[in-house]
Design an enzyme around this catalytic site. Sequence first.
Site, short mmCIF file in Angstrom:
data_model
loop_
_atom_site.label_atom_id
_atom_site.label_comp_id
_atom_site.label_asym_id
_atom_site.label_seq_id
_atom_site.Cartn_x
_atom_site.Cartn_y
_atom_site.Cartn_z
N GLY A 58 0.88 -1.12 -0.02
CA GLY A 58 -0.03 -0.08 -0.07
C GLY A 58 0.68 1.28 0.07
O GLY A 58 2.03 1.09 -0.51
N VAL B 96 0.72 4.71 5.36
CA VAL B 96 0.45 3.61 6.47
C VAL B 96 1.37 2.75 6.72
O VAL B 96 1.37 2.08 7.71
CB VAL B 96 -1.12 3.05 5.63
CG1 VAL B 96 -1.30 1.77 6.38
CG2 VAL B 96 -2.35 3.90 5.68
N GLU C 20 5.50 -3.37 0.58
CA GLU C 20 5.49 -3.35 -0.92
C GLU C 20 4.68 -1.98 -1.50
O GLU C 20 3.50 -1.67 -1.05
CB GLU C 20 4.70 -4.71 -1.33
CG GLU C 20 5.49 -5.67 -1.34
CD GLU C 20 6.58 -6.22 -2.00
OE1 GLU C 20 6.89 -5.51 -3.29
OE2 GLU C 20 7.38 -6.95 -1.68
N CYS D 265 0.94 -0.06 -9.22
CA CYS D 265 1.95 0.49 -8.66
C CYS D 265 3.18 0.45 -9.56
O CYS D 265 4.06 1.68 -9.20
CB CYS D 265 2.41 -0.39 -7.61
SG CYS D 265 2.57 -2.16 -8.01
P1 NAD Z 1 -5.30 0.95 0.82
O1 NAD Z 1 -6.15 2.43 0.99
O2 NAD Z 1 -6.41 -0.02 0.53
O3 NAD Z 1 -4.62 0.57 2.08
C1 NAD Z 1 -3.71 -0.53 2.01
C2 NAD Z 1 -4.28 -1.16 3.18
O4 NAD Z 1 -3.81 -0.71 4.57
C3 NAD Z 1 -5.91 -1.72 3.34
O5 NAD Z 1 -5.94 -2.85 3.70
C4 NAD Z 1 -6.14 -0.72 4.63
O6 NAD Z 1 -7.32 -1.14 5.34
C5 NAD Z 1 -4.70 -0.70 5.29
N1 NAD Z 1 -5.04 0.64 5.99
C6 NAD Z 1 -5.27 1.72 5.43
N2 NAD Z 1 -5.16 2.82 6.42
C7 NAD Z 1 -4.61 2.26 7.64
C8 NAD Z 1 -4.17 2.59 8.92
N3 NAD Z 1 -4.32 4.07 9.22
N4 NAD Z 1 -3.93 1.77 9.68
C9 NAD Z 1 -3.78 0.42 9.34
N5 NAD Z 1 -4.09 0.25 8.37
C10 NAD Z 1 -4.55 0.85 7.18
O7 NAD Z 1 -4.42 1.18 -0.41
P2 NAD Z 1 -3.56 2.39 -0.90
O8 NAD Z 1 -2.51 2.36 0.24
O9 NAD Z 1 -4.17 3.51 -1.37
O10 NAD Z 1 -2.70 1.62 -1.97
C11 NAD Z 1 -2.13 2.41 -2.97
C12 NAD Z 1 -0.60 2.32 -2.80
O11 NAD Z 1 -0.11 1.01 -2.90
C13 NAD Z 1 0.22 3.34 -4.07
O12 NAD Z 1 0.98 4.01 -3.29
C14 NAD Z 1 0.75 1.95 -4.55
O13 NAD Z 1 1.94 2.36 -5.46
C15 NAD Z 1 1.13 1.07 -3.65
N6 NAD Z 1 1.06 -0.46 -4.09
C16 NAD Z 1 2.24 -0.95 -4.10
C17 NAD Z 1 2.09 -2.23 -4.65
C18 NAD Z 1 3.55 -3.16 -4.80
O14 NAD Z 1 3.40 -4.09 -4.98
N7 NAD Z 1 4.83 -2.45 -4.37
C19 NAD Z 1 1.02 -2.63 -5.27
C20 NAD Z 1 -0.07 -2.16 -5.28
C21 NAD Z 1 -0.03 -0.83 -4.83
#
Ligand code: NAD
Length: 468
Positions: A196, A200, A218, A252
């Site tokens: 994510g 976070v 990741e 991503c």
């Molecule tokens: P998201 O908002 O779904 O968050 C990811 C997870 O974190 C979720 O399960 C959510 O419940 C949890 N979460 C959110 N806020 C939280 C908190 N305050 N405390 C605890 N847990 C919490 O997804 P996102 O972050 O918007 O995802 C997008 C990001 O992820 C982009 O930056 C993208 O580049 C990155 N990403 C990386 C990869 C990789 O493989 N490197 C793949 C996909 C996405």
Amino acid sequence: MISDTPPIHFRADVLVPAVRAAFDRGHTRPLTWRVAQLQALDRMLVEDADAIHAALQADLGKCAVESRLTETAFLRAEIAHALKHLRRWLRPKRVAIPLSLQPASGRLVPEPLGVVLVIAPWNYPVQLLLAPLIGALAAGNAVVLKPSEVSPNVAATLARLVPRYLDNDAVVLVEGGVAETTALLRQQFDHIFYTGNSTVARVVMAAAAQHLTPVTLELGGKSPLWIDDSVDMTVAARRIAWAKFLNAGQTCVAPDYVLATPAVADTLIAHLRIAIRELYGSDPRTNPEYGRIINDHHVERLLARIDPDRCVIGGGHDAGDRYIAPTVLYPATADDASMQDEIFGPVLPIVPVADAEAALAFIRERPKPLALYAFTSNRTLRQRFIDETSSGALAFDFAVAHLSAPDMPFGGIGNSGMGAYHGEASLRIFSHFKPVMTKPLWPDTLRLIFPPYGKTVERVIDWLLVRG
Ligand code: NAD
């Protein structure tokens, strides 16, 4: 700071110890269990493909073929690869023992870590929840899965399917948002695998620190793409358009922005216009193969990054339908809204630079990206990209698809993450390779270094340890 909101629908302090008890009973260790779980997961992806694809369609407007390519078939390939190689991966590996310790033998014996937590995001909500699960199961762990609440249809579908196929004692899926994740993070895990955003990630890492739990992060960031006039522009533009507008740019490893000289930028824009039409037709909005933005918040966020004065392709949108057209911005500058953070949507700024030297400097001045792409057939320049830049991965003349090669560990570096997975790397993340050493009681060579110390011991140390 972790939020204090109370958990809504489950007791993490009951659930996680129950999963740990299953692990402690030795439930997950036998190879037969691991193979059976991987096969069951594969069956789920086949038998319930329609339900999974429908959920992806509802959340992201993803068509079934794209869902198959980037989610279900992707996962099935990872499972097939793991099943094919698992016995070899798990075989203890002999290691050389120095003369000073001879006679003796040494092995590295993989053991599961215990109970692992997998937290997934919404953009490839099936792949990014279940690909780490494959590694965790192959390594013999018990697993708590936390899908993203931002893709609610996928979360609900997987919450229904996972218990039907997998061992309910050792694999548990928890639906929910921040409150549920926060409650889980208070518990002790043996590894946390988070995909994510980097904000976070800091919350996850801080929570993990309380229990000294290792983490894999990741993350994302801005992945640059350099292109010069040494490549076939028609093919390059088609590859760039596919990589950028797949999943409506919510990838991503999508090329975040392009660096090119003004002359190359002009040619590329002309070819991108053709490529986008080839891929998605003259009105992508009516093409079922072009995806949608995950929610209204992200539509607003993306629209704020589109400068109408710089729109050379696309720019159209329909907020009610969560649609944003494939959009190219030119000339973009480092100060533009589109260049401040990861775009994560179908918007491609092209930043004109004087030459490759300036592009390399531009890349080096910024945080290490998850992926870096260079479209060039200049071998000297390719080598300079390898030697003079740092990124999670580097790909020449194509983008995004590198992550489907299971023997190429996938992960970031610096701001784009820590730890890499896929294929055998996944097994390594979720295993401890325990050194196991055996030394016969006879001959008792260790005595040579025991007290009383004297000149002989000194000579033995020097001869055996340093020179041996
Ligand atoms: P998201 O908002 O779904 O968050 C990811 C997870 O974190 C979720 O399960 C959510 O419940 C949890 N979460 C959110 N806020 C939280 C908190 N305050 N405390 C605890 N847990 C919490 O997804 P996102 O972050 O918007 O995802 C997008 C990001 O992820 C982009 O930056 C993208 O580049 C990155 N990403 C990386 C990869 C990789 O493989 N490197 C793949 C996909 C996405």
